[in-house]
Design an enzyme around this catalytic site. Sequence first.
Site, mmCIF file in Angstrom:
data_model
loop_
_atom_site.group_PDB
_atom_site.id
_atom_site.type_symbol
_atom_site.label_atom_id
_atom_site.label_comp_id
_atom_site.label_asym_id
_atom_site.label_seq_id
_atom_site.Cartn_x
_atom_site.Cartn_y
_atom_site.Cartn_z
ATOM 1 N N SER A 36 0.831 -1.193 0.000
ATOM 2 C CA SER A 36 0.000 0.000 0.000
ATOM 3 C C SER A 36 0.877 1.259 0.000
ATOM 4 O O SER A 36 1.714 1.417 -0.892
ATOM 5 C CB SER A 36 -0.936 -0.052 1.214
ATOM 6 O OG SER A 36 -1.967 0.880 1.101
ATOM 7 N N ASP A 43 -8.672 -4.248 -6.231
ATOM 8 C CA ASP A 43 -8.186 -3.664 -4.974
ATOM 9 C C ASP A 43 -8.998 -2.411 -4.657
ATOM 10 O O ASP A 43 -9.117 -1.510 -5.491
ATOM 11 C CB ASP A 43 -6.701 -3.306 -5.113
ATOM 12 C CG ASP A 43 -6.040 -2.949 -3.794
ATOM 13 O OD1 ASP A 43 -6.628 -2.149 -3.028
ATOM 14 O OD2 ASP A 43 -4.940 -3.449 -3.524
ATOM 15 N N HIS A 61 -7.285 -5.808 -0.639
ATOM 16 C CA HIS A 61 -6.186 -4.840 -0.695
ATOM 17 C C HIS A 61 -4.853 -5.557 -0.555
ATOM 18 O O HIS A 61 -4.589 -6.165 0.477
ATOM 19 C CB HIS A 61 -6.374 -3.810 0.420
ATOM 20 C CG HIS A 61 -5.348 -2.729 0.417
ATOM 21 N ND1 HIS A 61 -4.860 -2.163 -0.743
ATOM 22 C CD2 HIS A 61 -4.708 -2.097 1.445
ATOM 23 C CE1 HIS A 61 -3.976 -1.230 -0.424
ATOM 24 N NE2 HIS A 61 -3.859 -1.186 0.882
#
Length: 504
Positions: A218, A445, A473
Amino acid sequence: MRAAKFISAATVLALAMAGCSGDGDGGEKKTASAASVPAGLGSFYSQKPSWKDCDNGFQCATVQVPLNYADPSGEKVGLSVIRLPAEDKSNRIGSLLTNPGGPGGSGVDFVRQAARTFGSDLRRRFDIVGFDPRGVAASEPVRCNTGPQLDAFFATDASPDDQRETNTLGTASKEFAQRCKTKAASELPYVGTVNAARDMDVLRAALGDDKLTYYGASYGTYLGAFYAEQFPKNVRALVLDGAVDPQLSSTELLIEQAKGFETALRAFAEDCVKSGGCPLGTTPDAVIAKISSFLSATDRKPLSNNRDSRKVTESLAVMGIARSLYVKEYWPVLRQALTQAMQKSDGTVLLALADEMVEREANGTYSNQTDANMAVNCVDKPNPPDLAAYGKYANEAKKVAPRFGPFVVWGGLPCVYWPTQTKQDPKPLTAKGAAPIVVIGTIRDPATPYKWAQNLAGQLSSGVLLTFNGDGHTAYLQGNACITKATDNYLVTTDPPKDGTTCG
């Protein structure tokens, strides 16, 4: 990129059910002589952490970095570091540095929770290392708000319907920024990603590695890309999972992120219908329409809950939904939460999910994730000049992401009033001269849209795109054997998968 953090399946399961002796070096330490040491930073690069046992096989230490790299003799920041030592000391390659995202996520907590779920080859041949970036958790944390202040901030209507509600949101955001100015003014100019990436090179040297081996998820991909841009020759192998596109503006990032949540909501609706007996509707369109009507009704009349005295506003309900979309294993929980909320006006489960998203404890205290997240995001990119200008982006977001757009974009409003601003416009990061860098993108995602991975892999001069045709995610640690094999092989051998490989 607000709280776009990595959440592994192992962590989800744990959440749903809910110093230190010896230096531990084992003689495996290398020197960092192969990489050049920036002028004036020799004492930082040559430090040797004093590792101490800190429960369950982990070792902990503190590594010093300068608060301001332009003044290395000035104030220092102690970075909290943790490692799970390699199982095979005789064949140890080095350290695998990790970051779970956020910004604001604790890398120390991440390694405690997830280190043993990494691939067996990685655990055998690398120390799995986590750290709290500057301003986060145990590394001189930025703290601006009390628990009650954050409760009020998150309950504020983040999808204003008129100018009065817009002004109320503006006031709440301005107060957030002012509290940070009052309580953390000396730290705010230095907590951005550029400095955190420089810290990673100090960590690399302190860990004894000639070059960096890194897994970032991320926001951790953004941090890793900035590392590669600044230190391309120091890259051994970088995996950037759930990529952030560095060339986008602050508002473009938020709008695209909101669209990602819409994509994930559609996937949830399709799954609910496909699984049979979906209480939310008989078609995906019907499910989404019912959720939209539910959110509108909650805006007019907040829900009760059985946890505490808070009302579950539309903003908190959206936050709870968003939290559930991060990992597919939470979709049954979301189904339960929405059914309970719609049929009984009971927002207890949605509130629990929202609290989990922002790391609020049952006693009303918060980690510093929210404060740190805002502090990093607000100084990383330029921001719109005022409330009216910001509102135009929120309106744009509502058109393309009707359920999530306003909430995601208005969530960044404190940056308009932030005491430290940058004039440095975002640009593509190429990391020219770096070894191959693997970028992983998940097609559905919610928090880091797939096209960001495509874009980052294309920008990096040595970028290699690995695709997970799945939900949730990030991809690694989600149990897909193809992703695990490709990632582990690359990190061990530095041999990347073929560009464009798809798993799932």
